[in-house]
Write a protein that holds these residues in place. Structure first.
Motif, short mmCIF file in Angstrom:
data_model
loop_
_atom_site.label_atom_id
_atom_site.label_comp_id
_atom_site.label_asym_id
_atom_site.label_seq_id
_atom_site.Cartn_x
_atom_site.Cartn_y
_atom_site.Cartn_z
N SER A 134 0.83 -1.21 0.00
CA SER A 134 0.00 0.00 0.00
C SER A 134 0.86 1.25 0.00
O SER A 134 0.56 2.24 -0.69
CB SER A 134 -0.92 0.01 1.23
N VAL A 135 1.93 1.23 0.79
CA VAL A 135 2.86 2.37 0.83
C VAL A 135 3.49 2.57 -0.54
O VAL A 135 3.59 3.70 -1.04
CB VAL A 135 3.94 2.15 1.91
N THR A 142 9.91 1.11 0.10
CA THR A 142 9.69 -0.34 0.22
C THR A 142 10.58 -0.89 1.32
O THR A 142 11.48 -0.20 1.82
CB THR A 142 10.01 -1.05 -1.10
N TRP A 143 10.30 -2.08 1.74
CA TRP A 143 11.14 -2.80 2.70
C TRP A 143 10.88 -4.28 2.53
O TRP A 143 9.86 -4.69 1.95
CB TRP A 143 10.85 -2.36 4.14
N LYS A 144 11.79 -5.10 2.98
CA LYS A 144 11.63 -6.54 2.88
C LYS A 144 10.76 -7.03 4.03
O LYS A 144 11.15 -6.94 5.20
CB LYS A 144 12.99 -7.25 2.90
N VAL A 145 9.60 -7.55 3.71
CA VAL A 145 8.69 -8.06 4.73
C VAL A 145 9.11 -9.47 5.10
O VAL A 145 9.16 -10.36 4.25
CB VAL A 145 7.23 -8.07 4.24
N ASP A 295 14.30 5.29 7.43
CA ASP A 295 13.99 5.02 8.83
C ASP A 295 12.61 4.39 8.99
O ASP A 295 12.40 3.53 9.85
CB ASP A 295 14.08 6.31 9.65
N PHE A 296 11.67 4.82 8.17
CA PHE A 296 10.32 4.25 8.25
C PHE A 296 10.35 2.78 7.87
O PHE A 296 9.75 1.94 8.57
CB PHE A 296 9.37 5.01 7.31
N GLY A 297 11.04 2.45 6.79
CA GLY A 297 11.12 1.05 6.37
C GLY A 297 11.75 0.17 7.44
O GLY A 297 11.25 -0.92 7.74
#
Length: 326
Positions: A134-135, A142-145, A295-297
């Protein structure tokens, strides 16, 4: 003697890993479904993109589901459970009722995943991936979930009522609340940036526009047209008055201008010189969105690892709204 010492060291190492991190095999991994359901991530992304294209606000709603799930007894999809004869679900909590959205979108993802990989992909993982996608769909980072969570078989209304931060909290309360969840003050400021998208109801921000003295006067007056002192409780206003459907750093710029919608938002910036490192961080994110994104990721990865159920704990629900029977 050497052999005995070796086995003692192995035992101590294994005990440490179990005690502090759980079994190594139970740790979350971005590649958890690479073999068991290789299309899982692409299906979730496709449903998210369709939902956000249909209604941009849905991106913020799906991100919020992840927050409100993880902050209550960990990232276990307990939030998605409907009321039963045995418990009142978390959807009925004060911060959730008549407020949370996107459950039908999660249902669509789960239904499609059950068709190709029955009993494999957890609802908890679906929420986590949907939040990230969604982001991205709204122009963010992006980030690795990390994946491999399992689903809770119960929910807690009382925990939901006490473990979701109130919009009335002051800075000290916010720092304390996030600290209790294992987050630093810096991570708290970064996670608060999720309010760069989405809307809030009049009943949530009314106290701020009529009582707070640190609000931009013109901003407050404009909000009073949407949110009278009485009535209009469900009228909506954007959390980010500049770009509520774009995931950017404008939220922090608004705080510097006294245009935080919620009392708890504006607490992140005093502008009086007393804010110290928190004020400095807000200024930094306002000027450098790349810093905020990074930092958010990182903070989202950490949040996604709050007390997950792994291994044989919990279950993989067939329907995210209810536990498996039998």
């Amino acid at each position: 003697m050497a052999s005995s010492t070796y086995f003692k060291l192995c035992f101590i190492t294994i005990f440490f890993l179990i005690h502090n991190y759980g079994w190594v095999s139970a740790q979350l991994s971005p590649k958890f479904y690479s073999t068991s359901c290789p299309r899982a991530l692409s299906i979730i992304k496709s449903v998210v993109n369709s939902a956000v294209l249909k209604e941009l606000r849905m991106g913020a709603s799906l991100l919020r589901l992840h927050f409100h799930d993880c902050f209550v007894n960990g990232c276990d999809a307990s939030l998605l459970l409907d009321n039963t004869a045995n418990f009142i679900g978390e959807k009925s909590a004060g911060a959730n009722i008549n407020s949370l959205r996107g459950f039908e979108v999660i249902d669509t993802m789960k239904s499609q995943l059950e068709t190709i990989c029955p009993g494999v992909v957890s609802c908890a993982d679906i929420i986590a991936v949907a939040a990230r996608d969604s982001v991205i769909a709204l122009g963010g980072t992006t980030w690795k979930v990390r994946l491999g969570r399992r689903d809770s078989t119960t929910a807690s209304l009382s925990a939901a009522n006490s473990n979701i931060p109130s919009p009335a909290l002051n800075l000290t309360g916010l720092i304390s609340f996030f600290s209790n969840k294992g987050f630093t003050a810096k991570e708290m400021v970064a996670l608060s940036g999720s309010h760069t998208i989405g809307l809030a109801r009049c009943t949530v921000f009314r106290p701020r526009i009529y009582k707070d003295t640190d609000i931009n006067t013109a901003f407050a007056n404009s909000l009073k047209l949407k949110c009278p002192s009485t009535g209009g409780d469900s009228n909506l206003s954007p959390l980010d008055t500049t770009s509520s459907t774009v995931f950017d750093s404008a939220y922090y710029t608004n705080l510097i201008s006294g245009k935080g919608l919620l009392h708890s938002d504006q607490q992140l910036f005093s502008g009086s010189g007393g804010g110290g490192s928190i004020d400095a961080q807000v200024r930094s994110y306002s000027a450098n969105s790349a810093s905020f994104f990074k930092d958010f990721g990182n903070a989202m990865v950490k949040m996604g690892n709050l007390s997950p159920l792994t291994g044989t704990n919990g279950q993989i629900r067939t329907n995210c709204r209810k536990i498996n029977s039998g």
